[in-house]
Design a protein around this motif. Structure first.
Motif, PDB file in Angstrom:
ATOM      1  N   THR A  56      65.871  75.290 -36.656  1.00  0.00           N
ATOM      2  CA  THR A  56      65.654  75.410 -35.596  1.00  0.00           C
ATOM      3  C   THR A  56      66.624  76.017 -34.487  1.00  0.00           C
ATOM      4  N   THR A  57      68.240  76.128 -34.374  1.00  0.00           N
ATOM      5  CA  THR A  57      69.180  76.659 -33.872  1.00  0.00           C
ATOM      6  C   THR A  57      69.298  77.953 -34.598  1.00  0.00           C
ATOM      7  N   LEU A  58      68.461  78.603 -35.039  1.00  0.00           N
ATOM      8  CA  LEU A  58      68.851  79.718 -35.546  1.00  0.00           C
ATOM      9  C   LEU A  58      69.128  80.625 -34.812  1.00  0.00           C
ATOM     10  N   ALA A  59      67.262  80.435 -34.470  1.00  0.00           N
ATOM     11  CA  ALA A  59      67.588  81.834 -32.960  1.00  0.00           C
ATOM     12  C   ALA A  59      67.974  81.416 -32.062  1.00  0.00           C
ATOM     13  N   PRO A  60      68.142  80.677 -31.281  1.00  0.00           N
ATOM     14  CA  PRO A  60      68.859  80.940 -30.509  1.00  0.00           C
ATOM     15  C   PRO A  60      70.370  81.386 -30.493  1.00  0.00           C
ATOM     16  N   ARG A  61      70.685  80.803 -31.586  1.00  0.00           N
ATOM     17  CA  ARG A  61      72.157  82.103 -32.079  1.00  0.00           C
ATOM     18  C   ARG A  61      72.415  83.431 -32.313  1.00  0.00           C
ATOM     19  N   LEU A  62      71.150  83.821 -33.459  1.00  0.00           N
ATOM     20  CA  LEU A  62      71.048  84.676 -32.931  1.00  0.00           C
ATOM     21  C   LEU A  62      70.753  85.598 -31.911  1.00  0.00           C
ATOM     22  N   GLN A  63      70.288  85.137 -30.997  1.00  0.00           N
ATOM     23  CA  GLN A  63      70.406  85.685 -29.529  1.00  0.00           C
ATOM     24  C   GLN A  63      71.192  86.138 -28.900  1.00  0.00           C
ATOM     25  N   THR A  64      72.549  84.528 -29.215  1.00  0.00           N
ATOM     26  CA  THR A  64      73.679  85.046 -28.304  1.00  0.00           C
ATOM     27  C   THR A  64      74.303  86.391 -28.976  1.00  0.00           C
ATOM     28  N   VAL A  65      74.691  85.553 -30.017  1.00  0.00           N
ATOM     29  CA  VAL A  65      75.309  87.224 -31.276  1.00  0.00           C
ATOM     30  C   VAL A  65      74.396  88.515 -30.872  1.00  0.00           C
ATOM     31  N   ASP A 161      76.522  81.599 -39.438  1.00  0.00           N
ATOM     32  CA  ASP A 161      77.090  82.962 -38.580  1.00  0.00           C
ATOM     33  C   ASP A 161      77.615  83.944 -38.746  1.00  0.00           C
ATOM     34  N   THR A 162      78.169  84.614 -39.888  1.00  0.00           N
ATOM     35  CA  THR A 162      78.394  85.630 -40.564  1.00  0.00           C
ATOM     36  C   THR A 162      77.448  86.567 -40.765  1.00  0.00           C
ATOM     37  N   LEU A 163      76.437  86.264 -41.392  1.00  0.00           N
ATOM     38  CA  LEU A 163      74.578  86.927 -41.337  1.00  0.00           C
ATOM     39  C   LEU A 163      73.784  86.860 -40.244  1.00  0.00           C
ATOM     40  N   LEU A 164      74.118  86.393 -39.366  1.00  0.00           N
ATOM     41  CA  LEU A 164      73.736  86.723 -37.456  1.00  0.00           C
ATOM     42  C   LEU A 164      74.429  86.932 -37.083  1.00  0.00           C
ATOM     43  N   ASP A 165      76.253  87.698 -36.794  1.00  0.00           N
ATOM     44  CA  ASP A 165      76.619  88.657 -36.565  1.00  0.00           C
ATOM     45  C   ASP A 165      76.993  90.202 -37.098  1.00  0.00           C
ATOM     46  N   GLU A 166      76.482  90.108 -38.843  1.00  0.00           N
ATOM     47  CA  GLU A 166      76.263  90.984 -39.399  1.00  0.00           C
ATOM     48  C   GLU A 166      75.164  92.154 -39.019  1.00  0.00           C
ATOM     49  N   LEU A 167      73.709  90.837 -39.393  1.00  0.00           N
ATOM     50  CA  LEU A 167      72.501  91.674 -38.452  1.00  0.00           C
ATOM     51  C   LEU A 167      72.574  92.255 -37.795  1.00  0.00           C
ATOM     52  N   ALA A 168      73.284  91.161 -36.229  1.00  0.00           N
ATOM     53  CA  ALA A 168      73.661  91.567 -35.067  1.00  0.00           C
ATOM     54  C   ALA A 168      74.348  92.992 -34.789  1.00  0.00           C
ATOM     55  N   GLU A 169      75.065  93.631 -34.739  1.00  0.00           N
ATOM     56  CA  GLU A 169      76.019  94.722 -35.541  1.00  0.00           C
ATOM     57  C   GLU A 169      74.815  96.686 -36.327  1.00  0.00           C
ATOM     58  N   GLN A 170      74.413  95.462 -36.981  1.00  0.00           N
ATOM     59  CA  GLN A 170      73.631  96.291 -37.636  1.00  0.00           C
ATOM     60  C   GLN A 170      72.478  96.387 -36.559  1.00  0.00           C
ATOM     61  N   ILE A 171      71.924  96.865 -35.710  1.00  0.00           N
ATOM     62  CA  ILE A 171      71.108  95.985 -34.833  1.00  0.00           C
ATOM     63  C   ILE A 171      71.465  97.219 -33.575  1.00  0.00           C
ATOM     64  N   HIS A 172      73.200  96.366 -33.307  1.00  0.00           N
ATOM     65  CA  HIS A 172      73.007  97.307 -32.579  1.00  0.00           C
ATOM     66  C   HIS A 172      73.618  98.481 -32.545  1.00  0.00           C
TER      67      HIS A 172
END
Length: 185
Positions: A56-65, A161-172
Motif C-alpha cells: 500500500t505504501t508503494l505508490a505514494p513513495r514512488l510519487q515522492t521519488v 527504495d532502490t527500485l523506486l529511485d532507479e525507476l524514477a531516474e529512468q522516467i526522468h
C-alpha cells in the motif's frame, strides 16, 4: 617543510585554482539539447499511480521519488491538477514480487530479489497524442535474508527504495529526452 616552502606551495595551488576556475569542465547533458534550443517550460501533472498490489505504501513513495527527480529538470514545472497541465504522466504499478534467488542445501532461500513491474505513459493533454507511448518496465534488485524477520523486512524496504529511485531516474531521463526533442512553440 620550511615556512617559505609552505607559502610557495600555497601560492602555487591558489594560482592553479585561479587558472582552472574560468575553464570549467565542459560537460553537457547528452540527453538534451542546449538550453537556448529547448522550448519553454512545460507544466506536467503526475498524479498518484494506480496500485493494485498489496504494497500500500508503494505508490505514494514512488510519487515522492518521481517528483524529486522531475523537479531537477529546468524545463518541467509540476502542477497539482489536470486542468493546468500541458502533459499528463500516468502509470500503474503492475506487480511487486519477491522470488527466491539462491538456495542452500535444504532448499531454503538465502538470497531474494525484489521485482517491480510498472507501466506508464505521457500524453499531451490538449491533443491526446502520446509524448511517450505506454511503456512497461520491470526492474530487479537483490537483497539478503536477515537473521530475523525485522532485518529481512528492512532489507526488502531498502531494495524497494532502490527500485523506486532507479525507476524514477529512468522516467526522468526519458521525459528529458522527449521534451528536448519537442519543437519550440
Amino acid at each position: 617543510m620550511t615556512m617559505a616552502n609552505r607559502r610557495f606551495a600555497s601560492i602555487r595551488m591558489a594560482f592553479l585554482l585561479l587558472l582552472m576556475l574560468p575553464i570549467g569542465c565542459g560537460y553537457h547533458n547528452p540527453n538534451a539539447l542546449p538550453d537556448e534550443e529547448q522550448g519553454p517550460v512545460v507544466r506536467l501533472y503526475a498524479p498518484l499511480w494506480n496500485n493494485p498490489t498489496s504494497e500500500t505504501t508503494l505508490a505514494p513513495r514512488l510519487q515522492t521519488v518521481l517528483h524529486d527527480w522531475l523537479m531537477q529538470h529546468k524545463r518541467i514545472n509540476l502542477v497539482h491538477s489536470n486542468e493546468g497541465a500541458d502533459y499528463l504522466l500516468t502509470g500503474k504499478i503492475l506487480s511487486m514480487r519477491y522470488p527466491g534467488r539462491s538456495y542452500d542445501l535444504r532448499d531454503t532461500a538465502r538470497g531474494l530479489k525484489a521485482v517491480l513491474t510498472v507501466e506508464y505513459s505521457i500524453t499531451d493533454r490538449r491533443t491526446g497524442q502520446p509524448l511517450i507511448a505506454p511503456t512497461s518496465i520491470s526492474l530487479e534488485e537483490p537483497y539478503v535474508l536477515g537473521s530475523n524477520t525485522a532485518q529481512t523486512d528492512s532489507n526488502r524496504k531498502l531494495a524497494q527504495d532502490t527500485l523506486l529511485d532507479e525507476l524514477a531516474e529512468q522516467i526522468h531521463v526519458r521525459v528529458s529526452r522527449a521534451l528536448s526533442r519537442q519543437p519550440r512553440n
